[in-house]
Design an enzyme around this catalytic site. Sequence first.
Site, PDB file in Angstrom:
ATOM      1  N   HIS A 130       5.135 -46.397  97.133  1.00  0.00           N
ATOM      2  CA  HIS A 130       4.741 -45.942  98.476  1.00  0.00           C
ATOM      3  C   HIS A 130       5.372 -44.593  98.793  1.00  0.00           C
ATOM      4  O   HIS A 130       4.689 -43.677  99.286  1.00  0.00           O
ATOM      5  CB  HIS A 130       5.177 -46.992  99.503  1.00  0.00           C
ATOM      6  CG  HIS A 130       5.026 -46.565 100.927  1.00  0.00           C
ATOM      7  ND1 HIS A 130       3.955 -46.956 101.724  1.00  0.00           N
ATOM      8  CD2 HIS A 130       5.810 -45.769 101.728  1.00  0.00           C
ATOM      9  CE1 HIS A 130       4.088 -46.428 102.927  1.00  0.00           C
ATOM     10  NE2 HIS A 130       5.213 -45.703 102.950  1.00  0.00           N
ATOM     11  N   GLU A 131       6.651 -44.442  98.513  1.00  0.00           N
ATOM     12  CA  GLU A 131       7.336 -43.184  98.821  1.00  0.00           C
ATOM     13  C   GLU A 131       6.833 -42.037  97.931  1.00  0.00           C
ATOM     14  O   GLU A 131       6.708 -40.897  98.390  1.00  0.00           O
ATOM     15  CB  GLU A 131       8.852 -43.360  98.665  1.00  0.00           C
ATOM     16  CG  GLU A 131       9.471 -44.396  99.585  1.00  0.00           C
ATOM     17  CD  GLU A 131       9.133 -44.182 101.052  1.00  0.00           C
ATOM     18  OE1 GLU A 131       8.841 -43.040 101.449  1.00  0.00           O
ATOM     19  OE2 GLU A 131       9.157 -45.161 101.820  1.00  0.00           O
ATOM     20  N   HIS A 134       3.758 -40.621  99.370  1.00  0.00           N
ATOM     21  CA  HIS A 134       4.044 -39.650 100.432  1.00  0.00           C
ATOM     22  C   HIS A 134       4.319 -38.266  99.843  1.00  0.00           C
ATOM     23  O   HIS A 134       3.832 -37.257 100.349  1.00  0.00           O
ATOM     24  CB  HIS A 134       5.251 -40.104 101.251  1.00  0.00           C
ATOM     25  CG  HIS A 134       4.938 -41.079 102.335  1.00  0.00           C
ATOM     26  ND1 HIS A 134       3.934 -40.885 103.268  1.00  0.00           N
ATOM     27  CD2 HIS A 134       5.527 -42.273 102.651  1.00  0.00           C
ATOM     28  CE1 HIS A 134       3.908 -41.914 104.108  1.00  0.00           C
ATOM     29  NE2 HIS A 134       4.850 -42.768 103.752  1.00  0.00           N
ATOM     30  N   GLU A 208       0.698 -43.514 106.755  1.00  0.00           N
ATOM     31  CA  GLU A 208       1.335 -44.729 106.264  1.00  0.00           C
ATOM     32  C   GLU A 208       0.317 -45.639 105.577  1.00  0.00           C
ATOM     33  O   GLU A 208       0.595 -46.212 104.515  1.00  0.00           O
ATOM     34  CB  GLU A 208       2.027 -45.478 107.407  1.00  0.00           C
ATOM     35  CG  GLU A 208       3.306 -44.831 107.902  1.00  0.00           C
ATOM     36  CD  GLU A 208       4.347 -44.689 106.819  1.00  0.00           C
ATOM     37  OE1 GLU A 208       4.550 -45.638 106.024  1.00  0.00           O
ATOM     38  OE2 GLU A 208       4.971 -43.608 106.745  1.00  0.00           O
TER      39      GLU A 208
END
EC number: 3.4.24.-
Length: 287
Positions: A130-131, A134, A208
Amino acid sequence: MNTLKTVLLMTALMVFFVFIGGLIGGRTGMYIAFGMAFAMNIFSYWFSSSIILKMYGAKEVSEAEYPALYRMVRNLSARAGIPMPKICVMQSATPNAFATGRNPKHGVVAVTTAIMGLLTEDELEGVIAHELAHINGRDILIGTVAATIAGAVMMLADMARWSAILGGMNNNDEENQNPLGMVGMIVVSILAPLAAMLIQMAISRSREYRADEEGGHLCGRPLSLASALEKISKGVEYRPMEEARPATAHMMIMNPFSAGKMMSLFSTHPPVEERVKRLREQARGQR
């Protein structure tokens, strides 16, 4: 769809800024406000990594200290096609994580000690994915642009309020003439920042959702990320992050204060239940 939503929201924010700027600040006020907001946020963008890492006491760690974490980040970043980011660890009893860095070449992934103790290896891998999503999606840049425009709107609103209070709304410059009058100006100066903040928060929530989706694809196990989000949400609810700051809450994988209990329109993060639902649907689609 999330990318399209982000583009539409960014466009709406810019159009809103131009409209409000022309309405309550005229061209001159609009240029001044945008210039000031741009200068402040470009500084934040350029030095965001060092600022937030120092703020949270996140320290860069070596592979010898955290071999499993390094292996996980290295494999996932190679799979994502981005340079290996720096890895930092925060001494915190609250499970959370964030990514920073002005571009993929300067990426940083930071995790708390609590999150490493709470999650299984598969769940932690989902969080790292997930990071990295980003970082790969340049969300720091997108967030900075959104903050610049929203900040400019807020500055214009402040200018309008002071101008109305000091009786400066009736100027003779036709280009900067304001049609609303004092009462209308005060009302708009109160509502405009609220509207800009709502759009900015919507952009944050959209990013997100995108990072969840991309992270699920990257690690190959959306259900692991969904399980991680549920655990992190309960962990934050039990022990909110005392060292967290509202200005940086959007960078965390989970709102460090309430874990989704804030009103959805004013939250930097989508509801945990909706994030988990989408990831489960994604997992079913991969079968």
